[in-house]
Enzyme design. Structure first.
Site, short mmCIF file in Angstrom:
data_model
loop_
_atom_site.label_atom_id
_atom_site.label_comp_id
_atom_site.label_asym_id
_atom_site.label_seq_id
_atom_site.Cartn_x
_atom_site.Cartn_y
_atom_site.Cartn_z
N GLU A 231 5.02 5.48 -0.95
CA GLU A 231 4.63 4.40 -1.86
C GLU A 231 3.63 3.44 -1.21
O GLU A 231 2.67 3.03 -1.85
CB GLU A 231 5.91 3.64 -2.28
CG GLU A 231 5.74 2.69 -3.42
CD GLU A 231 5.57 3.38 -4.78
OE1 GLU A 231 5.43 4.61 -4.80
OE2 GLU A 231 5.55 2.66 -5.80
N ASP A 232 3.84 3.11 0.04
CA ASP A 232 3.05 2.04 0.67
C ASP A 232 2.04 2.50 1.71
O ASP A 232 1.24 1.70 2.18
CB ASP A 232 4.00 1.01 1.33
CG ASP A 232 4.86 0.32 0.30
OD1 ASP A 232 4.48 0.33 -0.89
OD2 ASP A 232 5.91 -0.23 0.66
#
Ligand code: MN
Length: 570
Positions: free
Chosen positions: A80-81
């Site tokens: 996600e990051d």
């Protein structure tokens, strides 16, 4: 705060797992990988981002989860990051880890925006779309750390996350029997969801804190002496202050009067055996009189989430009501870690293989997950079988779908877009002409899946098709479709005439002969005596306006008719 060291993480893991050298090597790889991936990223607090994932992993190790969960905990934010693709995770760490990480990401996307109606469904949905309880454990651990560092976020975000924590995650933890986690989440959320009340409680409790502390020490000494005389050797006796969040609930129920809360102080006694629990209870009751109705035997009758303990509140020193909780070490572990503890006991135990089929349980509804786990415990004693059991749908008879606005609609399994449409509103169902699921057009008999985002396409004045009855799943939708079809074919079918006329003999006979000459079936006829002129009301089987008007003209010609009204009726 610097990041949890690799050593601390591995030591915590090995403290509860035998033969774990290879596991530690895998944990090390994930640790290094995550550190590299998050390199240079900062949290809102200014800390290295990596501190967050390391803390998440440590918490999972403390809950005694397996190496796979710990690794997934370390990697849970990499896709996600960071610029890490699912493919890389799969190649380096395997499909299972990828599955867990993607599950955590999916849960993160289901956000609670404070709609009262959606909370319970959203909780269920989170559990339903998860397929593996370890995803929930990782998410809870992630949330726990995020809540501890919430003060660094913008105020609006704090409120949303705190609300979601107390409405969704704390109840999920509680349902999984993780009382401690649930309570901690509630407490962390409370200052953000109830800022004024929080300050009030802090101020009012502070004044009495020292006094209470003195009091506890006094009670404790008496209990210790008594148990010694009775030859019971407790593992621990400790006192606890009530959690701020649960204290607030009690205060609300007691007109905000702190004096009226009995168990501001509670003592917890942990012993070796169940027998000792009851002996301790007896010893306490021989010292002080119990309050009627406050003795709870959750050992014989565990709470629905699996919680076991004996509770009693007694008129203690100076006649002050004081609560005692008595339980064994195992019950204590269970209440602290809940399903996670079960998970651990399960995979570390191994005996006979299971006999019964899990599908027998599919018909059961509303039984708590922990109860299910306890049943599975008897059926899946080996580690792999139990892990597989956890992957089963926990709500096998329901699916949880979303409106485009994120509201959860729960439906029976195999439900279709038409069922969905009628669940939202009868009009939406009646005027439904098509549906999009996750952005793509589907047939109206499409079988919805948990997690589907469903958009209903409608058209004004559209009526349901009779064919829908063959594929809709809910009784509600079936009934609505039938109603709509009946209306469609029935509209408008009759004509009513109100005829004001002179009171003469043969009037009714003349009107009826007009009908029979024109072959118009009569449905009903009523006569009403008015002051000056009688009224005759006839209802006939005419469904066309034109025909109704032709008859109107013929009736007008009948001798003695003064006035006629006609009305088409259903
Ligand atoms: Mn995270």
């Amino acid at each position: 705060m610097s990041a949890v060291s690799l050593k601390t993480l591995c030591d915590t893991y090995t403290a509860h797992h035998a033969q774990s050298l290879a596991d530690c090597e895998h944990i090390r790889e994930a640790y290094m990988f995550a550190q590299q991936a998050h390199h240079g990223q900062k949290r809102a607090s200014g800390e290295e981002y990596f501190t967050h994932v390391a803390q998440t992993a440590l918490q999972l190790a403390q809950w005694r989860l397996d190496a796979t969960s710990i690794i997934a905990g370390l990697l849970h934010d990499t896709i996600e990051d960071c610029a890490i693709t699912p493919q890389i995770i799969k190649e380096k760490f395997g499909e299972e880890i990828l599955f867990l990480i993607e599950g955590v990401t999916k849960l993160g996307k289901l956000q609670y925006k404070g709609k009262e109606r959606g909370a319970e469904s959203l909780r269920k949905m989170m559990l339903a779309v998860t397929h593996d309880l370890r995803v929930i454990f990782i998410k809870l651990s992630d949330r726990l750390h995020n809540m501890k560092t919430l003060s660094h976020l913008p105020v609006a975000k704090q409120r949303r996350i705190a609300l979601e924590t107390s409405e969704i995650y704390a109840p999920i933890a509680s349902r999984l029997g993780m009382q401690n986690v649930s309570g901690e989440l509630e407490d962390l959320a409370f200052p953000y969801t109830h800022p004024d009340q929080y300050l009030w409680i802090k101020k009012n409790l502070k004044e009495s804190y020292e006094k209470r502390n003195q009091y506890v020490l006094q009670v404790r000494a008496i209990v210790e002496q008594k148990l010694k005389e009775t030859n019971i050797h407790p593992i621990t006796i400790d006192s606890r202050a009530k959690r701020v969040s649960s204290l607030y609930k009690k205060l609300v129920a007691n007109d905000m009067d702190i004096e009226r809360i009995y168990d501001l102080v509670a003592l917890r006694i942990i012993v070796h055996t169940v027998e000792e629990c009851y002996l301790v209870l007896g010893a306490i009751h021989s010292l002080w009189k119990p309050l009627p109705g406050k003795i709870k035997d959750y050992i014989a009758l565990p709470k629905i989430n699996g919680y076991q303990s004996l509770h009693t509140t007694v008129f203690c020193v100076d006649n002050k009501p004081t609560e005692f909780q008595i339980r064994t070490q195992e019950m204590h572990e269970q209440s602290e870690h809940g399903a996670a503890a079960h998970w651990f006991y399960e995979i570390t135990k191994n005996t006979k293989s299971y006999a019964k089929n899990i599908s027998q349980k599919a018909g059961e509804k509303d039984s708590s997950i922990v109860k299910q786990l306890q049943e599975w415990q008897n059926q899946f004693p080996g580690s792999q079988e139990f892990t597989d059991a956890l992957k089963l749908d926990l709500f096998s008879d329901r699916i949880f779908t979303l409106t485009p606005r994120g509201e959860v609609i729960d439906l029976p399994i195999d439900a279709t877009p038409v069922d969905f449409a009628y669940r939202i509103h009868t009009e939406i169902g009646d005027s439904c002409i098509g549906a999009k699921v996750n952005g793509k057009i589907v047939h109206l008999d499409y079988r919805l899946q948990s997690g589907d985002i469903v958009e209903i396409l409608t058209q004004k004045n559209k009526k349901p098709s009779e064919s829908w009855i063959h594929f809709v799943k809910t009784k509600y939708a079936t009934r609505k479709v039938k109603n709509a079809i009946r209306k469609k074919t029935a509209l408008p079918q009759k004509t009513e005439y109100k005829i004001i006329c002179e009171a003469r003999i043969g009037m009714v006979k003349d009107i009826l002969s007009v009908l029979s000459r024109n072959r118009i079936p009569l449905i009903s006829i009523n006569t009403f005596e008015n002051e000056r002129f009688p009224m005759i009301k006839i209802l006939v089987d005419i469904s066309e306006r034109k025909k109704a008007e032709q008859l109107f003209l013929k009736l007008r010609k009948v001798d003695g008719v003064r006035e006629i009204n006609l009305r088409m009726v259903e």
